[in-house]
Write an enzyme that holds these catalytic residues in place. Structure first.
Site, mmCIF file in Angstrom:
data_model
loop_
_atom_site.group_PDB
_atom_site.id
_atom_site.type_symbol
_atom_site.label_atom_id
_atom_site.label_comp_id
_atom_site.label_asym_id
_atom_site.label_seq_id
_atom_site.Cartn_x
_atom_site.Cartn_y
_atom_site.Cartn_z
ATOM 1 N N TRP A 171 33.648 66.095 43.649
ATOM 2 C CA TRP A 171 33.898 64.700 44.045
ATOM 3 C C TRP A 171 33.801 64.603 45.570
ATOM 4 O O TRP A 171 34.407 65.408 46.281
ATOM 5 C CB TRP A 171 35.290 64.289 43.549
ATOM 6 N N ASP A 252 42.847 69.374 39.876
ATOM 7 C CA ASP A 252 42.701 67.933 40.026
ATOM 8 C C ASP A 252 42.502 67.386 38.616
ATOM 9 O O ASP A 252 41.486 67.645 37.979
ATOM 10 C CB ASP A 252 41.488 67.618 40.908
ATOM 11 N N LYS A 288 42.174 56.272 35.487
ATOM 12 C CA LYS A 288 41.196 56.172 34.409
ATOM 13 C C LYS A 288 41.852 56.148 33.034
ATOM 14 O O LYS A 288 41.556 55.273 32.222
ATOM 15 C CB LYS A 288 40.205 57.338 34.495
HETATM 16 N N1 PLA Z 1 39.662 63.258 41.646
HETATM 17 C C1 PLA Z 1 38.474 63.071 41.062
HETATM 18 C C2 PLA Z 1 37.751 64.246 40.521
HETATM 19 C C3 PLA Z 1 37.953 61.767 40.955
HETATM 20 O O1 PLA Z 1 36.766 61.606 40.372
HETATM 21 C C4 PLA Z 1 38.661 60.678 41.478
HETATM 22 C C5 PLA Z 1 38.120 59.281 41.399
HETATM 23 C C6 PLA Z 1 39.912 60.944 42.065
HETATM 24 C C7 PLA Z 1 40.380 62.241 42.119
HETATM 25 C C8 PLA Z 1 40.782 59.887 42.661
HETATM 26 O O2 PLA Z 1 41.113 58.857 41.867
HETATM 27 P P1 PLA Z 1 42.347 57.906 42.161
HETATM 28 O O3 PLA Z 1 42.819 58.169 43.558
HETATM 29 O O4 PLA Z 1 41.817 56.550 41.995
HETATM 30 O O5 PLA Z 1 43.357 58.290 41.153
HETATM 31 N N2 PLA Z 1 36.711 59.146 41.415
HETATM 32 C C9 PLA Z 1 36.061 57.847 41.206
HETATM 33 C C10 PLA Z 1 36.505 56.800 42.192
HETATM 34 C C11 PLA Z 1 36.361 57.327 39.826
HETATM 35 C C12 PLA Z 1 36.450 57.174 43.634
HETATM 36 O O6 PLA Z 1 35.476 57.764 44.114
HETATM 37 O O7 PLA Z 1 37.444 56.849 44.308
HETATM 38 C C13 PLA Z 1 34.555 58.104 41.308
HETATM 39 O O8 PLA Z 1 33.779 57.162 41.088
HETATM 40 O O9 PLA Z 1 34.157 59.250 41.559
#
Ligand code: PLA
Length: 442
Positions: A171, A252, A288
């Site tokens: 991510w 995570d 989610k």
């Molecule tokens: N960890 C991972 C692996 C994630 O994909 C995301 C969110 C988070 C943590 C953090 O989410 P939160 O703080 O909202 O609980 N990833 C998303 C959104 C869904 C983003 O980038 O913020 C994504 O589209 O990858």
């Protein structure tokens, strides 16, 4: 005159010299923030690029096309393409509103106690020995991101090893969160583009040669962006390696329930590491799996060797949190606590969660079939093999740019598409776009 004196005081205060004969002011040392000068004290600030994920939504919102499609951010949509508030969340909120005894006082620094206990139970299991032995500390944080950040800040202050190994790719926010917290980020091999699967050998080699005691970031399930998870046997090998090398796992868990549709199955990798008695951290997000994106509800748990250590760790987590945001918000955590506490609501939640996971799986099948029907060159079986919210298509950045320009399909440049943003109605449009992007250059 008294009025002249008052004006004089004011003028001195403003850094202005007064000529009392003519009552005119001459600015001698206008402070840069006074507004007397044309230049901003921020004029050197350069425009930052948009976030690689959230910036996709910004671009999407600007596009007037009626066929535009946002497959960037991982946000669940119904088959009608609408955001979903779970029925069980509506019920819990109704209960909260009806309960006049509820007030809006500050929560403790560590958040809502019930929420913390129930969150630990959700990820570690109701019969977890670590919970029974009181050696878990859980603090409510601002969703998954906030939980990762608080955990990282704690580690930077109190853990002997600053290096954190994160998968390649991962991510996009991970390296930023950890670097800004004061950790030093290294990557370990994870994904093999050739097989579109796990580079298990590379992973073992890289973790095997990680600095002693290094922190290892692991996606608990539904790896983002690749959709590739280790098998249970591979997890067991990873666990043995991590424990034998004295590395510290930091999970995570942003998609519990979204990978398999089962909350318990998706928590197995974490539980495997708890069962061996070793220490670890977990960042949980309810964005989610409960659809609470904007409520920012999450938790950081640290499993410690014994209750005494856990208590001291918690006292230090409070010192991390207090100067950052003082204490977390009450509403979202209350929703989660209501649902997790009530057996009926909990069961209802698992059904709604399974329905979301199933809809994503059916989108995988539909997209795969649509590409096959078009005879799109390439092996697209990874679309149905990958797990969780995303498909890592293998499309390159030029192909993505083409799809955005010609088909108004918005997605991240690494070729990731959010399957949760797709619907039966939009699958043909996406398949046309992918087909055109792939055959255009060929
Ligand atoms: N960890 C991972 C692996 C994630 O994909 C995301 C969110 C988070 C943590 C953090 O989410 P939160 O703080 O909202 O609980 N990833 C998303 C959104 C869904 C983003 O980038 O913020 C994504 O589209 O990858």
């Amino acid at each position: 005159m008294a009025s002249d004196r008052r004006i004089g005081v004011l003028a001195r205060h403003l850094g202005v010299e007064m000529d009392f004969e003519s009552h005119t002011a001459t600015a001698i040392s206008a402070s840069p923030t006074s507004g007397f000068q044309g230049n901003s004290v921020f004029s050197h600030v350069v425009r930052a690029p948009e976030d690689p994920i959230l910036g996709v939504t910004v671009a999407y919102n600007k596009d007037p096309s009626p066929v535009k499609l946002n497959l960037g951010v991982g946000a669940y949509r119904t088959d009608e393409g609408k955001p979903l508030v779970l029925n069980v969340v509506r019920k819990a909120e109704q209960q909260l509103v009806n309960d006049r005894s509820r007030v809006k006082e500050y929560l403790p620094i560590t958040g809502l106690a019930d929420f913390n206990k129930l969150s630990a139970k959700l990820i570690f299991g109701a019969d977890s020995p670590a919970i029974q032995e009181n050696r878990v500390t859980t603090v409510q944080c601002l969703s998954g991101t906030g939980s990762l950040r608080v955990g990282a800040e704690f580690l930077a202050r109190h853990y002997h090893q600053r290096t954190i190994c994160i998968p390649q790719p991962t991510w996009g926010n991970h390296p930023k969160v950890f670097t800004l917290a004061g950790l030093s980020v290294k990557t370990y091999r994870y994904y093999d583009p050739a097989t579109r699967g796990l580079n298990f050998q590379g992973l073992l080699e890289d973790l095997g040669s990680a600095p002693s005691g290094a922190i290892v970031l692991l996606h608990a399930c539904a790896h983002n962006p690749t959709g590739v998870d280790p098998t249970p046997q591979q997890w067991e090998n990873i666990r043995q390696l991590i424990r034998s090398k004295g590395l510290l796992p930091f999970f995570d868990s942003a998609y519990q329930g979204f990978a398999s549709g089962s909350l318990d199955s998706d928590a197995q990798p974490v539980r495997m590491f708890v069962a061996d008695g070793g220490e670890l951290l977990v960042a949980q997000s309810y964005a989610k799996n409960m659809g609470l994106y904007g409520e920012r509800v999450g938790a950081l748990s640290i499993v410690c060797r014994n209750a005494d250590v856990a208590g001291r760790v918690e006292s230090q987590l409070k010192l991390v949190i207090r100067p950052m945001y003082s204490n977390p918000p009450i509403h979202g955590a209350s929703i989660v606590a209501v649902i997790l506490k009530d057996r009926n609501l909990y069961n209802e939640w698992t059904i709604e969660l399974k329905a979301m996971a199933d809809r994503i799986i059916s989108m995988r099948r539909q997209l795969f079939d649509a590409l096959r029907a078009r005879g799109t060159p390439g092996d697209w079986s990874h679309i149905i093999k990958q797990i969780g919210m995303f498909t890592f298509t293998g499309l390159n950045s030029e192909q993505v740019a083409f799809m955005t320009k010609e088909y108004h399909i918005y997605m991240t440049y690494d070729g990731r598409i959010s399957m949760a943003g797709l619907s039966s109605k939009t699958v043909p449009h996406l398949a046309d776009a992918i087909h055109a992007a792939v055959t255009r250059a060929a």
